[in-house]
Design a protein around this motif. Structure first.
Motif, mmCIF file in Angstrom:
data_model
loop_
_atom_site.group_PDB
_atom_site.id
_atom_site.type_symbol
_atom_site.label_atom_id
_atom_site.label_comp_id
_atom_site.label_asym_id
_atom_site.label_seq_id
_atom_site.Cartn_x
_atom_site.Cartn_y
_atom_site.Cartn_z
ATOM 1 N N TYR A 128 45.428 -19.245 9.815
ATOM 2 C CA TYR A 128 46.172 -18.057 9.412
ATOM 3 C C TYR A 128 47.601 -18.129 9.941
ATOM 4 O O TYR A 128 47.832 -18.504 11.094
ATOM 5 N N LEU A 132 48.558 -14.717 6.181
ATOM 6 C CA LEU A 132 48.263 -15.617 5.070
ATOM 7 C C LEU A 132 47.115 -16.547 5.446
ATOM 8 O O LEU A 132 47.147 -17.178 6.507
ATOM 9 N N ASP A 133 46.133 -16.639 4.582
ATOM 10 C CA ASP A 133 44.992 -17.518 4.796
ATOM 11 C C ASP A 133 45.225 -18.800 3.993
ATOM 12 O O ASP A 133 44.896 -18.888 2.814
ATOM 13 N N ILE A 160 43.849 -20.064 0.239
ATOM 14 C CA ILE A 160 44.844 -20.193 -0.823
ATOM 15 C C ILE A 160 44.796 -21.579 -1.456
ATOM 16 O O ILE A 160 44.744 -21.724 -2.681
ATOM 17 N N ARG A 219 46.896 -8.570 4.292
ATOM 18 C CA ARG A 219 46.153 -9.826 4.354
ATOM 19 C C ARG A 219 46.186 -10.452 2.964
ATOM 20 O O ARG A 219 45.925 -9.790 1.969
ATOM 21 N N PHE A 220 46.488 -11.732 2.918
ATOM 22 C CA PHE A 220 46.559 -12.411 1.636
ATOM 23 C C PHE A 220 45.775 -13.713 1.690
ATOM 24 O O PHE A 220 46.009 -14.532 2.568
ATOM 25 N N VAL A 227 51.364 -10.432 -3.616
ATOM 26 C CA VAL A 227 51.157 -10.085 -2.213
ATOM 27 C C VAL A 227 51.576 -8.639 -2.028
ATOM 28 O O VAL A 227 52.727 -8.289 -2.266
#
Length: 334
Positions: A50, A134-135, A139, A216-217, A232
């Motif tokens: 992350y 961001l994960d 992604i 959180r994305f 986002v």
């Protein structure tokens, strides 16, 4: 590792977060930025799943963020998000996500924006500090079917205020203290309270979710449905009394510690503790019947305190099978 500052980049004291932050401004985002590391030939080598960016969009302006990540097969992929983008675009080496800037909670802009279909464009007049998570693993897996390895470079372009940026394998929960985390037990589930140096300042008596935004994305709802998330933005959902479910991105609800999408903050913790105290422990029998074999070779089951119940097994007799007759409906021997 040193960073490079290009264009109008300065440090200011922000009264909301009570610390010194970077201010990046300019009419052309590509000409005004902070880049980590200093040259493209270098690499950050950050392996955390992350990435957390603590920033605030500057009102009525556009900003851009570029993150170059490496896959396990050696491919460099650029992940970009900006309120300058109108729609999601992708190639084999570049993912561009529109960023929807929301007005600060309780502001006039927030009320006038309700019901509006098109929220893209320059940041509203009243913005607030945001923690974006961001994960990268999800992604890359979802959009390119590749496996994440590490972060190579980060470029933060105008127009924004930046407090910090870091990576971690933990899903951090802002607004939750270490004592509250110990009560809930999220540490063993890959979650933890934010380190003190990474936290936003919170005035006593204030709730984190009323002052700041958490994004959180990808969000929980899209991860759960296995659909790509094309923009986002903040997905603020209320935490239900029974808690909320999710796949791997979320806040703490009731019951067993789970990551849920809702931005519940300390209120979610209060619901968890209250729900735990209100629930009554289930009752289980504390005595089991005694099982043994008598002197005739028969199996017997002895009930505790209420006499005996005998179950006889006759190994020398034929097995008799009873079955229902489909025509008559009666049960008889085969």
């Amino acid at each position: 590792m040193k960073a490079v500052k290009e264009g109008d980049v300065s440090t200011i004291m922000d009264k909301n977060v009570k610390c010194t932050v970077y201010r990046i401004v300019g009419s052309i985002p590509a000409s005004n930025y902070i880049q980590l590391p200093k040259t493209n030939s270098q690499s950050l080598g950050l392996t955390g799943r992350y990435m957390y960016l603590l920033f605030k969009p500057i009102p009525s302006r556009y900003f851009v963020v570029h993150v170059d990540v490496a896959t396990q097969d050696g491919l460099i992929v650029r992940i970009s998000f900006s309120n300058l983008f109108k729609e999601f675009k992708s190639t084999s080496t570049w993912l561009q996500f529109p960023f929807v800037c929301h007005s600060a909670k309780g502001s006039i802009c927030a009320y006038t924006a309700v019901g509006s279909k098109d929220l893209t464009g320059p940041a509203p007049l009243n913005t607030q500090w945001t923690m974006l998570a961001l994960d990268f693993q999800y992604i890359l897996s979802m959009y390119l079917n590749r496996r994440y390895s590490y972060v190579k470079t980060i470029r933060l372009c105008a127009n924004m205020l930046v407090k910090n940026v870091f990576t971690s394998d933990f899903q951090y929960e802002p607004g939750i203290s270490l004592e509250q985390a110990k009560k809930i037990g999220p540490l063993s589930h890959g979650m933890a309270p934010l380190p003190r140096e990474m936290c936003f300042h919170l005035t006593k008596g204030k709730n984190w979710d009323d002052v700041y935004d958490l994004i959180r994305f990808p969000s929980e709802s899209f991860c759960k449905k296995k659909k790509p998330f094309d923009s986002v933005q903040c997905c603020s959902a209320k935490v239900s009394p029974k808690g909320a479910k999710q796949n791997g991105t979320s806040r703490l609800g009731t019951g067993s510690p789970k990551r849920v999408e809702a931005v519940g903050g300390s209120r979610a913790v209060e619901r968890y503790v209250a729900g735990t105290k209100a629930s009554k422990p289930k009752s289980f029998p504390f005595e089991l019947p005694l099982v043994g074999v008598d002197n005739r070779g028969n199996v017997s089951v002895t009930a505790a305190g209420d006499g005996e119940v005998h179950v006889y097994a006759h190994p020398h007799e034929h097995v008799i099978v009873h079955q229902e007759n489909k025509k008559t409906g009666k049960v008889g021997k085969l």
